[in-house]
Scaffold this motif. Structure first.
Motif, PDB file in Angstrom:
ATOM      1  N   GLU A   1       0.770  -1.125   0.102  1.00 44.61           N
ATOM      2  CA  GLU A   1       0.287  -0.180   0.163  1.00 44.61           C
ATOM      3  C   GLU A   1       1.255   1.342  -0.088  1.00 44.61           C
ATOM      4  O   GLU A   1       1.007   2.332  -1.192  1.00 44.61           O
ATOM      5  CB  GLU A   1      -1.292  -0.446   1.129  1.00 44.61           C
ATOM      6  N   ARG A   2       1.570   1.418   1.142  1.00 42.55           N
ATOM      7  CA  ARG A   2       3.116   2.176   0.920  1.00 42.55           C
ATOM      8  C   ARG A   2       3.833   2.330  -0.331  1.00 42.55           C
ATOM      9  O   ARG A   2       3.240   3.879  -1.007  1.00 42.55           O
ATOM     10  CB  ARG A   2       3.710   2.405   1.940  1.00 42.55           C
ATOM     11  N   GLN A   3       3.920   2.114  -1.122  1.00 41.69           N
ATOM     12  CA  GLN A   3       4.791   1.563  -2.612  1.00 41.69           C
ATOM     13  C   GLN A   3       3.519   2.484  -3.354  1.00 41.69           C
ATOM     14  O   GLN A   3       4.525   3.044  -4.048  1.00 41.69           O
ATOM     15  CB  GLN A   3       5.377   0.213  -2.717  1.00 41.69           C
ATOM     16  N   ALA A   4       2.499   1.659  -3.629  1.00 44.52           N
ATOM     17  CA  ALA A   4       1.773   2.034  -4.047  1.00 44.52           C
ATOM     18  C   ALA A   4       1.363   3.597  -3.798  1.00 44.52           C
ATOM     19  O   ALA A   4       0.980   3.900  -4.897  1.00 44.52           O
ATOM     20  CB  ALA A   4      -0.003   0.825  -4.716  1.00 44.52           C
ATOM     21  N   GLN A   5       0.937   4.364  -3.309  1.00 48.55           N
ATOM     22  CA  GLN A   5       0.255   5.401  -2.463  1.00 48.55           C
ATOM     23  C   GLN A   5       1.234   6.857  -3.293  1.00 48.55           C
ATOM     24  O   GLN A   5       1.614   7.484  -3.538  1.00 48.55           O
ATOM     25  CB  GLN A   5       0.282   6.011  -1.166  1.00 48.55           C
ATOM     26  N   GLU A   6       3.592   6.083  -2.966  1.00 46.49           N
ATOM     27  CA  GLU A   6       4.519   6.537  -3.098  1.00 46.49           C
ATOM     28  C   GLU A   6       3.856   6.928  -4.680  1.00 46.49           C
ATOM     29  O   GLU A   6       4.640   7.902  -5.118  1.00 46.49           O
ATOM     30  CB  GLU A   6       5.514   6.052  -3.009  1.00 46.49           C
ATOM     31  N   GLU A   7       4.134   5.862  -5.652  1.00 45.26           N
ATOM     32  CA  GLU A   7       4.177   5.821  -6.959  1.00 45.26           C
ATOM     33  C   GLU A   7       2.290   6.361  -6.898  1.00 45.26           C
ATOM     34  O   GLU A   7       2.616   7.933  -8.122  1.00 45.26           O
ATOM     35  CB  GLU A   7       3.979   4.448  -7.080  1.00 45.26           C
ATOM     36  N   LEU A   8       1.373   6.656  -6.867  1.00 44.68           N
ATOM     37  CA  LEU A   8       0.071   7.718  -7.014  1.00 44.68           C
ATOM     38  C   LEU A   8       0.830   9.071  -7.044  1.00 44.68           C
ATOM     39  O   LEU A   8       0.342   9.287  -8.017  1.00 44.68           O
ATOM     40  CB  LEU A   8      -0.445   7.688  -6.633  1.00 44.68           C
ATOM     41  N   GLU A   9       1.260   9.370  -5.621  1.00 43.69           N
ATOM     42  CA  GLU A   9       2.230  10.928  -5.460  1.00 43.69           C
ATOM     43  C   GLU A   9       2.877  11.351  -6.169  1.00 43.69           C
ATOM     44  O   GLU A   9       2.648  12.189  -6.718  1.00 43.69           O
ATOM     45  CB  GLU A   9       2.889  11.105  -3.895  1.00 43.69           C
ATOM     46  N   GLN A  10       3.257  10.140  -6.919  1.00 44.58           N
ATOM     47  CA  GLN A  10       5.064  10.699  -8.131  1.00 44.58           C
ATOM     48  C   GLN A  10       3.757  11.023  -8.746  1.00 44.58           C
ATOM     49  O   GLN A  10       4.581  12.421 -10.241  1.00 44.58           O
ATOM     50  CB  GLN A  10       6.049   9.760  -7.918  1.00 44.58           C
ATOM     51  N   ILE A  11       3.197  10.284  -9.761  1.00 39.06           N
ATOM     52  CA  ILE A  11       2.978   9.974 -10.869  1.00 39.06           C
ATOM     53  C   ILE A  11       1.802  11.701 -11.061  1.00 39.06           C
ATOM     54  O   ILE A  11       1.571  12.631 -12.281  1.00 39.06           O
ATOM     55  CB  ILE A  11       1.695   8.849 -11.274  1.00 39.06           C
ATOM     56  N   VAL A  12       1.920  11.982  -9.723  1.00 43.29           N
ATOM     57  CA  VAL A  12       0.047  13.220  -9.607  1.00 43.29           C
ATOM     58  C   VAL A  12       1.034  14.364  -9.841  1.00 43.29           C
ATOM     59  O   VAL A  12       1.014  14.945 -11.196  1.00 43.29           O
ATOM     60  CB  VAL A  12      -0.743  13.372  -8.745  1.00 43.29           C
ATOM     61  N   GLN A  13       2.158  14.512  -9.198  1.00 43.59           N
ATOM     62  CA  GLN A  13       3.103  15.947  -9.201  1.00 43.59           C
ATOM     63  C   GLN A  13       4.005  15.515 -10.957  1.00 43.59           C
ATOM     64  O   GLN A  13       3.211  17.046 -11.372  1.00 43.59           O
ATOM     65  CB  GLN A  13       4.477  15.090  -8.221  1.00 43.59           C
ATOM     66  N   ALA A  14       3.779  14.670 -11.218  1.00 40.65           N
ATOM     67  CA  ALA A  14       4.779  14.432 -12.596  1.00 40.65           C
ATOM     68  C   ALA A  14       3.744  15.236 -13.746  1.00 40.65           C
ATOM     69  O   ALA A  14       3.676  16.176 -14.800  1.00 40.65           O
ATOM     70  CB  ALA A  14       4.811  13.199 -13.396  1.00 40.65           C
TER      71      ALA A  14
ATOM     72  N   HIS B   1      -7.104  10.794 -10.447  1.00 36.91           N
ATOM     73  CA  HIS B   1      -8.046   9.190 -11.337  1.00 36.91           C
ATOM     74  C   HIS B   1      -6.821   8.400 -11.983  1.00 36.91           C
ATOM     75  O   HIS B   1      -7.129   7.160 -12.127  1.00 36.91           O
ATOM     76  CB  HIS B   1      -9.606   9.879 -11.953  1.00 36.91           C
ATOM     77  N   CYS B   2      -6.345   9.469 -13.506  1.00 35.60           N
ATOM     78  CA  CYS B   2      -5.349   8.591 -14.565  1.00 35.60           C
ATOM     79  C   CYS B   2      -4.334   8.390 -13.805  1.00 35.60           C
ATOM     80  O   CYS B   2      -3.712   6.887 -13.981  1.00 35.60           O
ATOM     81  CB  CYS B   2      -5.522   9.740 -15.189  1.00 35.60           C
ATOM     82  N   ALA B   3      -3.902   8.914 -12.611  1.00 37.16           N
ATOM     83  CA  ALA B   3      -2.762   8.133 -11.778  1.00 37.16           C
ATOM     84  C   ALA B   3      -3.338   7.031 -10.952  1.00 37.16           C
ATOM     85  O   ALA B   3      -2.505   6.003 -11.155  1.00 37.16           O
ATOM     86  CB  ALA B   3      -1.680   9.350 -10.720  1.00 37.16           C
ATOM     87  N   ALA B   4      -4.502   7.113 -10.725  1.00 33.85           N
ATOM     88  CA  ALA B   4      -4.461   5.646  -9.417  1.00 33.85           C
ATOM     89  C   ALA B   4      -5.042   4.763 -10.800  1.00 33.85           C
ATOM     90  O   ALA B   4      -4.403   3.326 -10.694  1.00 33.85           O
ATOM     91  CB  ALA B   4      -6.274   5.993  -8.839  1.00 33.85           C
ATOM     92  N   GLU B   5      -5.172   4.544 -11.760  1.00 33.87           N
ATOM     93  CA  GLU B   5      -6.027   4.041 -12.942  1.00 33.87           C
ATOM     94  C   GLU B   5      -4.572   3.472 -13.646  1.00 33.87           C
ATOM     95  O   GLU B   5      -3.727   2.105 -13.564  1.00 33.87           O
ATOM     96  CB  GLU B   5      -6.297   4.507 -14.076  1.00 33.87           C
ATOM     97  N   ILE B   6      -3.293   4.051 -13.545  1.00 29.77           N
ATOM     98  CA  ILE B   6      -1.816   3.928 -13.874  1.00 29.77           C
ATOM     99  C   ILE B   6      -1.712   2.766 -12.573  1.00 29.77           C
ATOM    100  O   ILE B   6      -1.140   1.905 -13.062  1.00 29.77           O
ATOM    101  CB  ILE B   6      -1.044   4.921 -14.029  1.00 29.77           C
ATOM    102  N   VAL B   7      -1.883   3.032 -11.552  1.00 28.35           N
ATOM    103  CA  VAL B   7      -1.477   2.157 -10.507  1.00 28.35           C
ATOM    104  C   VAL B   7      -2.018   0.643 -10.690  1.00 28.35           C
ATOM    105  O   VAL B   7      -1.346   0.693 -10.510  1.00 28.35           O
ATOM    106  CB  VAL B   7      -1.462   3.186  -8.910  1.00 28.35           C
ATOM    107  N   ARG B   8      -3.549   0.673 -11.160  1.00 27.68           N
ATOM    108  CA  ARG B   8      -4.246  -0.221 -10.334  1.00 27.68           C
ATOM    109  C   ARG B   8      -3.184  -1.007 -11.773  1.00 27.68           C
ATOM    110  O   ARG B   8      -3.274  -2.219 -11.584  1.00 27.68           O
ATOM    111  CB  ARG B   8      -5.729  -0.465 -10.632  1.00 27.68           C
ATOM    112  N   GLN B   9      -3.499  -0.548 -12.291  1.00 31.55           N
ATOM    113  CA  GLN B   9      -2.215  -1.721 -13.710  1.00 31.55           C
ATOM    114  C   GLN B   9      -0.876  -1.846 -13.411  1.00 31.55           C
ATOM    115  O   GLN B   9      -0.898  -2.843 -13.785  1.00 31.55           O
ATOM    116  CB  GLN B   9      -2.387  -0.533 -14.745  1.00 31.55           C
ATOM    117  N   ASN B  10      -0.255  -1.220 -12.951  1.00 28.58           N
ATOM    118  CA  ASN B  10       1.242  -1.589 -12.981  1.00 28.58           C
ATOM    119  C   ASN B  10       0.885  -2.502 -11.656  1.00 28.58           C
ATOM    120  O   ASN B  10       2.011  -3.307 -11.603  1.00 28.58           O
ATOM    121  CB  ASN B  10       1.984  -0.627 -12.536  1.00 28.58           C
ATOM    122  N   TRP B  11      -0.030  -2.458 -10.527  1.00 27.95           N
ATOM    123  CA  TRP B  11      -0.028  -3.453  -9.603  1.00 27.95           C
ATOM    124  C   TRP B  11      -0.479  -4.726  -9.863  1.00 27.95           C
ATOM    125  O   TRP B  11      -0.752  -5.864  -9.204  1.00 27.95           O
ATOM    126  CB  TRP B  11      -0.363  -3.157  -8.409  1.00 27.95           C
ATOM    127  N   SER B  12      -0.969  -4.966 -11.155  1.00 28.16           N
ATOM    128  CA  SER B  12      -1.990  -6.131 -11.178  1.00 28.16           C
ATOM    129  C   SER B  12      -1.495  -7.030 -11.998  1.00 28.16           C
ATOM    130  O   SER B  12      -0.861  -7.081 -12.772  1.00 28.16           O
ATOM    131  CB  SER B  12      -3.231  -5.082 -11.818  1.00 28.16           C
TER     132      SER B  12
END
Length: 77
Positions: free
Chosen positions: A25-38, A66-77
């Motif tokens: 969960e922590r790793q996914a949240q960090e990835e999400l935040e990085q994508i949003v910032q980018a 929302h876009c970042a969450a979808e990217i993270v979901r795809q990356n982690w599935s």
């Protein structure tokens, strides 16, 4: 991430499932935040826009999330 029943059972038996899930969960949240910032940086969505047009800033940030969450979901599935 693939489901691995042996790893799952080993984590359950060892009592490490919660720690493992918290780490994922922590790793996914960090990835999400990085994508949003980018995304925000790329589009120039900054504090100046937030001060000038708060509603536009909120719309853009929600869209990025929302876009970042979808990217993270795809990356982690």
């Amino acid at each position: 991430m693939q489901y691995d029943s042996e790893q799952y059972h080993a984590l359950v038996v060892a009592g490490g499932l919660n720690a493992y899930l918290n780490d994922v969960e922590r790793q996914a949240q960090e990835e999400l935040e990085q994508i949003v910032q980018a995304m925000a940086q790329k589009d120039g969505t900054d504090e100046a826009l937030k001060a000038r047009d708060p509603m536009k800033w909120v719309r853009l940030m929600n869209n990025y999330r929302h876009c970042a969450a979808e990217i993270v979901r795809q990356n982690w599935s």
